[in-house]
Design an enzyme around this catalytic site. Structure first.
Site, PDB file in Angstrom:
ATOM      1  N   MET A   1       0.985  -1.212   0.066  1.00 27.42           N
ATOM      2  CA  MET A   1       0.161   0.132  -0.146  1.00 27.42           C
ATOM      3  C   MET A   1       0.927   1.290  -0.068  1.00 27.42           C
ATOM      4  O   MET A   1       2.091   1.266   0.494  1.00 27.42           O
ATOM      5  CB  MET A   1      -0.815  -0.158   1.448  1.00 27.42           C
ATOM      6  CG  MET A   1      -2.176  -1.064   1.082  1.00 27.42           C
ATOM      7  SD  MET A   1      -3.149  -0.868  -0.045  1.00 27.42           S
ATOM      8  CE  MET A   1      -4.402  -2.025   0.180  1.00 27.42           C
ATOM      9  N   CYS A   2       0.379   2.351  -0.444  1.00 27.47           N
ATOM     10  CA  CYS A   2       1.048   3.542  -0.436  1.00 27.47           C
ATOM     11  C   CYS A   2       0.565   4.514   0.779  1.00 27.47           C
ATOM     12  O   CYS A   2      -0.057   4.108   1.750  1.00 27.47           O
ATOM     13  CB  CYS A   2       0.497   4.230  -1.874  1.00 27.47           C
ATOM     14  SG  CYS A   2       0.672   3.485  -3.160  1.00 27.47           S
ATOM     15  N   GLU A   3       1.308   5.451   1.044  1.00 29.80           N
ATOM     16  CA  GLU A   3       0.998   6.574   2.129  1.00 29.80           C
ATOM     17  C   GLU A   3       0.730   7.801   1.436  1.00 29.80           C
ATOM     18  O   GLU A   3       1.223   8.377   0.491  1.00 29.80           O
ATOM     19  CB  GLU A   3       2.042   6.654   3.038  1.00 29.80           C
ATOM     20  CG  GLU A   3       2.058   5.274   4.006  1.00 29.80           C
ATOM     21  CD  GLU A   3       2.540   5.607   5.223  1.00 29.80           C
ATOM     22  OE1 GLU A   3       2.617   6.368   5.583  1.00 29.80           O
ATOM     23  OE2 GLU A   3       3.240   4.442   5.936  1.00 29.80           O
TER      24      GLU A   3
END
Length: 259
Positions: A1-3
């Site tokens: 996942m990204c942030e």
């Protein structure tokens, strides 16, 4: 996942402190090493930087940390690739023009088999995130008038976000420079700083700042991130389905969607 990282403020404010903390998660304290980007609104213009290298070691990111670009609204993203190659075209935030303004979008999550409806906005890269953004822009252009209010926009955005969240993970930041829309599918946090200001320490870097010496008593600065960036402040943790519309550092509309 990204942030994700977003800022809404009532006065032009630099993002250096929060940006420094987030970039460490791009290959140093976190696995999000597949590129990064940040967009700062300056009036109706946007100053945007993108890099397909890890933010923790990016020379461009280092330059931004040491160069206080002041903005009332900013959006930043560090990427851990799930869908799409690692290249510049696939780095967030994505930008499109609508009604004489630049709209900026960043997404954390995955809708692996998402297929947008046809419209004038098309993706440049091959991520699900950019396909979603084009779908949002095409829908807004078709269903709202040019003079739609922020709250009218929020109603449409919540409806769309609900639909996306039912297909996968959909945490997002979206702005046209006047407001900042935030939606939580799984994970998002926010903090609003106002007088009396105090010190804060980053979780991911040995950096402390005394906000009192950097602000005026009238300043209001709100930060939205995937996870809290400081270890000594109280952040609000969004619930799944929670959304907020920010303007000049304040929440002007909010709600809880069913997902």
């Amino acid at each position: 996942m990204c942030e994700l990282l977003g800022m809404s403020a009532n006065t032009p404010t630099d993002l250096c402190f929060s940006f420094t903390g987030l970039t460490q998660r791009g290959g140093k304290t976190g696995p999000h090493k597949d590129g990064w980007g940040v967009s700062f609104y300056e009036g109706k213009g946007v100053r945007s930087f993108h890099d397909a290298t890890p933010s923790a070691t990016s020379e461009i990111a280092s330059m931004i940390q040491g160069h206080p670009i002041k903005s009332k609204t900013a959006i930043c993203h560090i990427r851990q690739a799930n869908v799409g190659d690692i290249n510049l075209a696939n780095t967030h935030p994505f930008i499109r023009e609508l009604w004489g303004r630049y709209w900026v979008f960043a997404h954390n999550g995955q809708l692996e088999s998402f297929s947008p409806k046809n419209g004038i906005y098309e993706p440049v890269g091959d991520t699900d995130s950019e396909r979603i953004f084009c779908d949002v822009m095409n829908y807004i252009r078709a269903h709202l008038p040019r003079n739609a209010t922020p709250k009218q926009l929020a109603e449409i955005l919540v409806k769309l976000a609900q639909g996306y969240a039912k297909q996968g993970v959909f945490n997002c930041l979206l702005s046209n420079g006047d407001w900042l829309f935030t939606f939580c599918s799984t994970k998002l946090a926010s903090i609003t700083r106002r007088a009396p200001f105090g010190p804060a320490r980053l979780t991911d870097a040995d950096v402390t700042i005394d906000f009192e010496s950097e602000t005026t008593p009238n300043d209001v600065v709100s930060i939205v991130a995937t996870e809290p960036l400081t270890s000594d402040e109280e952040w609000h943790l969004y619930k799944p389905g929670e959304w907020k519309l920010w303007q000049l550092g304040e929440v002007i509309a909010h709600g809880q969607a069913t997902i």
